[in-house]
Design a protein around this motif. Structure first.
Motif: not given
Length: 337
Positions: A210, A212-217, A243, A245, A247, A249
């Protein structure tokens, strides 16, 4: 076909300038059969670099033997290294060879060299000088053709300054010096490593990869990573497995997750006083569970602050915390720090 460059070896992931400089040094040091000292914080890949030097060298067909000097009691370090003769001590019922003999023709990797006790330092110095050693309780000198690669934390400099570590031994080992950069200095590499770990763990656990979310990047780039690559690996593995999800986090999985009472998760409180009392009673954890939860939160917070203050050095952190090093190591492993 044996690998010809460090980049061909598994688990070497990164494109940052400090990392590529370290890789170039690994390849160069593999060509010369001289002792190597690798320095860096915990989790920066010192043993990985040592293995790369061995498997890129002419000794690649011979054994690579590793010893963590900080994990062996002071009284046993010499027997681990050089073996012992029958009757050398109470339980020595038969002669046993040590790791120096096991690594003959290959490489002996001494991790956490700065934890080596003074007496073992003398024996190791003698071995480095003429490649001869004597087993504990033995009278005959033996010869072993071993290349020594050692790893030490930044505290080695302080030990040299206060005389706790022998200057002459440091000079003998520090023929070739390799500095492994901390992850916080490897700009862009945390995301590459995280993607690598997702692929590797997805294959291992047979789960879907999966993104990564933008916040995780953004978080990957901004986080200081006191536990370096090892900490990043643990966080990614935890997020992938826990998780569902679409994407990933990563931030919620930077520490071990524990269950909390329903009210702590933001659920609405019942309007009736009686219902509120019943809900409070139902959500209130048992005393032992609540105490364990509070203790776990405290330990995680304390350990993260401790490792930051100790610049990622486990031996120094143990000294600062007043704990035995192996016990602290178990706690760090427990929380993936």
């Amino acid at each position: 076909m044996p690998p010809k460059t460090a980049s061909e070896l598994p688990n070497f992931v990164g494109k940052s300038e400090p990392f590529l400089r370290a890789l170039a040094m690994v390849e160069r040091m593999a060509r010369f059969d001289a002792p190597v000292l690798i320095q860096g914080e915990t989790g920066t890949g010192k043993e990985l670099a040592a293995r790369a030097i061995h498997y890129l060298s002419s000794r690649r067909q011979a054994p690579f033997v590793a010893l963590n000097c900080g994990a062996v009691p002071d009284t046993l370090i010499e027997t681990e290294l050089f073996g012992y003769e029958r009757g050398a001590f109470t339980d020595a019922r038969q002669a046993t060879s040590g790791l120096v003999a096991a690594a003959d023709g290959g490489t002996l990797f001494l991790d956490e060299l700065d934890s080596l006790p003074q007496r073992a330092q003398v024996s190791l110095l003698r071995f480095l000088q003429d490649k001869t050693y004597r087993s504990v309780g033995g009278r005959q000198d033996r010869i072993s053709n071993v290349r020594i690669i050692a790893a030490a934390s930044p505290r080695l400099h302080r030990l040299l300054d206060d005389g706790s570590f022998r200057d002459d031994l440091a000079f003998r080992i520090n023929v070739l010096l390799l500095e492994m950069p901390p992850l916080r200095d490897r700009i862009g590499d945390p995301q590459l490593l995280a993607e690598h770990f997702v692929r590797r763990h997805a294959r291992h656990y047979d789960v879907a990869e999966r993104p990564f979310s933008e916040s995780s990047r953004r978080w990957l780039a901004d986080y200081r990573w006191p536990g370096n690559v090892r900490e990043l690996d643990n966080v990614v593995q935890r997020a992938l497995l826990l998780s569902d999800a679409a994407v990933l986090d990563l931030q919620p999985f930077a520490g071990i997750m524990f269950s909390r009472p329903a009210t702590a998760l933001g659920s609405a409180a019942p309007s009736s006083p009686l219902l509120r009392a019943e809900a409070q009673d139902a959500s209130l954890p048992r005393y032992n569970d609540a105490r364990a939860h509070a203790l776990s939160n405290f330990e995680q917070d304390y350990l993260r602050q401790l490792m930051t203050a100790a610049a990622g050095n486990v031996t120094r952190a143990a000294s600062m915390a007043g704990k035995e090093r192996r016990a602290l190591g178990r706690m760090l492993k427990k929380y993936g720090i």
